[in-house]
Scaffold this active site. Structure first.
Site, PDB file in Angstrom:
ATOM      1  N   GLU A   1       0.756  -1.117  -0.072  1.00 59.54           N
ATOM      2  CA  GLU A   1       0.079   0.125  -0.002  1.00 59.54           C
ATOM      3  C   GLU A   1       0.717   1.291  -0.026  1.00 59.54           C
ATOM      4  O   GLU A   1       1.717   1.278   0.993  1.00 59.54           O
ATOM      5  CB  GLU A   1      -1.013   0.076   1.222  1.00 59.54           C
ATOM      6  CG  GLU A   1      -1.954  -0.997   1.111  1.00 59.54           C
ATOM      7  CD  GLU A   1      -2.805  -0.841   2.578  1.00 59.54           C
ATOM      8  OE1 GLU A   1      -4.145  -1.570   2.268  1.00 59.54           O
ATOM      9  OE2 GLU A   1      -2.518  -0.404   3.584  1.00 59.54           O
ATOM     10  N   CYS A   2       0.895   2.084  -0.843  1.00 65.40           N
ATOM     11  CA  CYS A   2       1.437   3.516  -1.008  1.00 65.40           C
ATOM     12  C   CYS A   2       2.775   3.391  -0.850  1.00 65.40           C
ATOM     13  O   CYS A   2       3.470   3.166  -1.853  1.00 65.40           O
ATOM     14  CB  CYS A   2       0.556   4.288  -0.136  1.00 65.40           C
ATOM     15  SG  CYS A   2       0.788   6.163  -0.050  1.00 65.40           S
TER      16      CYS A   2
END
Length: 447
Positions: free
Chosen positions: A323-324
């Site tokens: 994530e990210c």
């Protein structure tokens, strides 16, 4: 009080607007109550990752996010009551202004959470440059929604004794504190918000100031007046330790919702925390690489042998969810003002840091690709906030389609590369999402 109810003394620290001092008051109050020997359970309204790190460090109990949009009202109640078991008092830090919610509504506002939890609030007002006018401000905030219970106010950035006496003259609700202006109480920040816990001394100074300047006993009394709540306990857990999921946890990867980790454990995972900067890849059945600041530690990440180990493991079919910051790390390279760095090279993309944020807000989507390891149609909600752009290859496949949010490109998110899925969305895991991630790890471990 019946057996299916629980009484949790609780108080919401709300603000008139961002920057009025509610973080200073909330963290200082947590510290002052903890110093008195109370077990304080901290919470943060909204999707923020950083404030909860300060709460956790101060209270010694994991701070939980409360966000009706991402979680739903029932989950807000369940998370609050479950996390508060064994605590003497709960302190809930609000978000933005008291009534500020999603898209100009009250949804997921501080007031929304306060109503769900039947919790009294204390309103923090920055009184610099005001005297009598602050009472008009308070009347507007407290009267706007009659369903919100405001027990009192704390005045922040106050001036002289004369300033205090002018405001005291026409007070309409109880005052729980007068905090003189003190610029040393501000907390350092960077492009994604405040500095993380442990990176400065500002938070450590606030508890003494709150103890000196606020009516702690009055606040405790107001918190104790909150009514009982329906008890919503955790569901029965699955067999623990079925699989091992490696979770990147260091200065570069530190953005995780506490409930996501709880759900993975409840689904049967042992969580193995490690640092991609300083550790070798542990013996695990799946990897979870959360968000954070890989751009600040790009050189260390590039030089660590862990990146080649992760690349080799991905080629061997290890399930990886990023994530990210995890997406950036799994890309081939990252370009910053300091240079270009080689990273794990698991997903077919290159990342570049920008000078301003590229996306900010809630996301709402579903799994849309049949070749994804997640079930097609599985829905999710979460948040995105990043200062980078990822440039994927033209033939890249995406696991997620967003109804709300930007994602990587054209509302597509979650690059698929073998058994790896990596995107910008910070998801708030549902039980099913966690169970499917554990199922991937189980399948890998049995092969």
């Amino acid at each position: 009080m019946s057996d299916n109810q629980i009484h949790i003394p609780r108080i919401v620290i709300a603000g008139t607007h961002s920057g009025c001092g509610k973080t200073t008051v909330a963290t200082g109050l947590m510290g002052a109550l903890t110093a008195r020997g109370l077990k304080v359970q901290p919470f943060k309204v909204g999707p923020d990752f950083i404030d909860p790190t300060h709460h956790t460090a101060i209270c010694g109990r994991s701070s939980r996010n409360l966000d009706p949009y991402m979680m739903g009202k029932d989950e807000v109640m369940r998370t609050f009551t479950s996390a508060s078991e064994g605590a003497d008092i709960a302190v809930i830090e609000g978000v933005m202004g008291l009534h500020d919610g999603i898209d100009g509504t009250g949804i997921s506002s501080t007031a929304d959470c306060a109503k769900i939890l039947s919790s009294p609030i204390i309103l923090v007002c920055d009184v610099k440059g005001m005297s009598r006018s602050v009472h008009a401000l308070i009347m507007g905030y407290t009267g706007f929604d009659p369903a919100v219970t405001c027990s009192g106010v704390i005045y922040n950035r106050g001036g002289s004794e004369r300033h205090r006496s002018m405001i005291r003259l026409e007070e309409t609700i109880p005052s729980f504190g007068w905090i003189p202006r003190n610029d040393s109480l501000t907390v350092g920040s960077r492009h994604l918000g405040l500095a993380m816990a442990g990176e400065g001394e500002g938070m450590e100074k606030t508890s003494a100031v709150i103890e000196e300047c606020c009516e702690i006993e009055g606040i405790i009394k107001a918190a104790s007046a909150a009514p009982p709540l329906p008890m919503r306990r955790e569901e029965g857990s699955s067999e623990s330790g079925k699989v091992r999921i490696g979770v990147a946890m260091d200065q570069a990867f530190c953005f995780y919702y506490a409930e996501n980790l709880t759900r993975l454990r409840r689904a049967g995972a042992d969580l193995i925390f490690f640092s991609p900067m300083t550790n070798h890849l542990p013996d695990v059945d799946c990897l979870y690489l959360g968000g954070g600041y890989p751009e600040l530690y790009a050189k260390a990440l590039e030089e660590s042998p862990c990146r080649q180990e992760i690349q080799k493991a991905a080629e061997g079919g290890l399930p990886i969810y990023g994530e990210c910051g995890g997406l950036i790390y799994l890309s081939r390279s990252l370009s910053t003002d300091e240079g270009r760095y080689s990273l794990a090279g698991v997903v077919p993309a290159d990342a570049e840091m920008k000078s301003r944020f590229q996306a900010l807000g809630y996301i709402d989507g579903e799994v849309s690709h049949t070749s994804s390891s997640f079930t097609k149609g599985l829905s999710f909600r979460g948040h995105e906030f990043h200062y980078s752009t990822v440039y994927p290859d033209t033939d890249t496949r995406y696991a997620f389609t967003l109804k709300r949010g930007k994602g990587i490109m054209d509302q597509q998110d979650g690059i698929i590369a073998g058994e790896t899925i990596a995107g910008y969305s910070h998801l708030y895991f549902t039980d099913r999402f966690a169970e499917e991630l554990v199922a991937m790890a189980t399948k890998y471990s049995s092969e």
